[in-house]
Design a protein around this motif. Structure first.
Motif, PDB file in Angstrom:
ATOM      1  N   PRO A 230       0.721  -1.581   0.110  1.00 14.38           N
ATOM      2  CA  PRO A 230       0.102   0.195   0.453  1.00 14.38           C
ATOM      3  C   PRO A 230       0.784   1.120   0.195  1.00 14.38           C
ATOM      4  CG  PRO A 230      -0.662  -1.909   1.597  1.00 14.38           C
ATOM      5  CD  PRO A 230       0.551  -1.642   0.585  1.00 14.38           C
ATOM      6  N   MET A 258      -7.804  -2.568   1.316  1.00 15.16           N
ATOM      7  CA  MET A 258      -6.633  -2.177   2.304  1.00 15.16           C
ATOM      8  C   MET A 258      -7.917  -3.205   3.509  1.00 15.16           C
ATOM      9  SD  MET A 258      -4.177   0.655   1.851  1.00 15.16           S
ATOM     10  CE  MET A 258      -5.169   1.277   2.208  1.00 15.16           C
ATOM     11  N   TYR A 265      -2.070  -2.396   7.428  1.00 13.82           N
ATOM     12  CA  TYR A 265      -2.351  -2.684   5.906  1.00 13.82           C
ATOM     13  C   TYR A 265      -1.798  -3.110   5.471  1.00 13.82           C
ATOM     14  CZ  TYR A 265      -5.646   0.470   8.911  1.00 13.82           C
ATOM     15  OH  TYR A 265      -6.184   1.810   9.685  1.00 13.82           O
ATOM     16  N   ARG A 266      -2.902  -3.719   4.557  1.00 11.08           N
ATOM     17  CA  ARG A 266      -3.453  -4.649   3.591  1.00 11.08           C
ATOM     18  C   ARG A 266      -3.536  -4.799   2.677  1.00 11.08           C
ATOM     19  NH1 ARG A 266       1.380  -8.110   5.009  1.00 11.08           N
ATOM     20  NH2 ARG A 266       2.393  -7.902   6.490  1.00 11.08           N
ATOM     21  N   TYR A 267      -3.390  -5.071   1.275  1.00 11.04           N
ATOM     22  CA  TYR A 267      -3.923  -5.268   0.225  1.00 11.04           C
ATOM     23  C   TYR A 267      -4.234  -7.024   0.325  1.00 11.04           C
ATOM     24  CZ  TYR A 267      -2.791  -0.948  -2.542  1.00 11.04           C
ATOM     25  OH  TYR A 267      -2.175   0.276  -2.577  1.00 11.04           O
TER      26      TYR A 267
END
Length: 286
Positions: A230, A258, A265-267
């Motif tokens: 991100p 996300m 935070y991640r995709y």
């Protein structure tokens, strides 16, 4: 009958007709999403499938997509997603090959389905040129109310430059002959950016447009290939939706959604989903 009563009755009939017309022109929300194959490196880097599949389902449910053209949706992934996506039917030909088309069960009728390979022998499972994998195009013939249309979902090879060019030519040759006079959509992970040879071949299909070029409103903050990061700005739009020029497109966007895994935070995937909102054209069909 008094003049005012006649006028009132006419207004009610007009309003009733208007409502009927609006119901016949229901907008459809479509997405294309490469949900990423399972990799040991992903587990090491914190992007394991067991963490990602619920956020993927949440995005699909929140945006309430009517159709999802999915890439890299292997059988095990389908088994994890299906209980969370009970409103959807998963259209496949061979569960060992992983580009399912998801459709809302209550909105569309599946009339037919098929696939062809992006190779010198499209009618059988095969690969050609410098392709690393056996690549194919899955298609579904759908009916919504009285309108028949096609969805074509594909995933071009990620390494073979010749294979991508030649695969685009196979698409060019096969899709119009399958769809005939019906409107159609071509979508997927083409591993090709706008202006590349494969992209330009696809854009040369008679009557085909890039959905983002014809949408009334477009929203793109970052490109579709996101590197699972991100914080990084992507330069590559590898995913595309091509539409029959008779299909009106209202909105197009890249959804850089996300999730928070408790630490960062991640995709949900290394590709962000792309989406459009469209209507089926009023075409008289046999």
């Amino acid at each position: 009958m008094k003049p005012f009563s006649v006028f009132l009755l006419s207004c009610l009939l007009f309003l009733g007709t208007g409502i009927s017309l609006a119901q016949n022109q229901e907008k459809i929300t479509f997405a294309s999403w490469n949900i990423r194959w399972q990799s040991d490196d992903d587990v090491k880097n914190g992007n394991a499938w067991k963490k990602r599949f619920e956020p993927i389902a949440n995005v699909i449910r929140f945006y309430d997509f009517d159709i999802v053209a999915m890439q890299e949706g292997a059988a095990g992934k389908r088994d994890d997603l299906a209980p969370l996506l009970k409103d959807y039917a998963f259209i496949e030909i061979d569960s060992t090959e992983h580009n399912p088309i998801l459709i809302k069960k209550d909105k569309f009728k599946l009339l037919d389905k098929g696939k062809f390979y992006l190779s010198l022998t499209p009618e059988k499972k095969s690969k050609s040129w410098d392709s690393m994998h056996k690549r194919f195009c899955l298609w579904a013939k759908l009916q919504k109310d009285s309108t028949t249309f096609f969805v074509f979902n594909t995933h071009f090879d990620h390494r073979g430059k010749v294979a991508k060019n030649e695969g685009a030519k196979i698409i060019y040759q096969w899709i119009p002959s399958i769809a005939q006079s019906s409107p159609y959509i071509i979508s997927g992970d083409f591993n090709s950016v706008e202006g590349s040879v494969p992209y330009e071949i696809l854009m040369s299909i008679p009557g085909i447009k890039d959905a983002k070029d014809v949408a009334q409103f477009t929203h793109i903050v970052k490109k579709s290939f996101n590197h699972f990061d991100p914080t990084r700005d992507s330069k590559w739009d590898l995913d595309h939706i091509f539409v029959d020029s008779r299909i009106p497109v209202y909105r197009y966007g890249v959804l850089n959604e996300m999730y928070f895994d408790g630490e960062t935070y991640r995709y949900p995937s290394d590709h962000s989903p792309i989406m459009m909102v469209f209507e089926l054209p009023a075409i008289k069909q046999p």
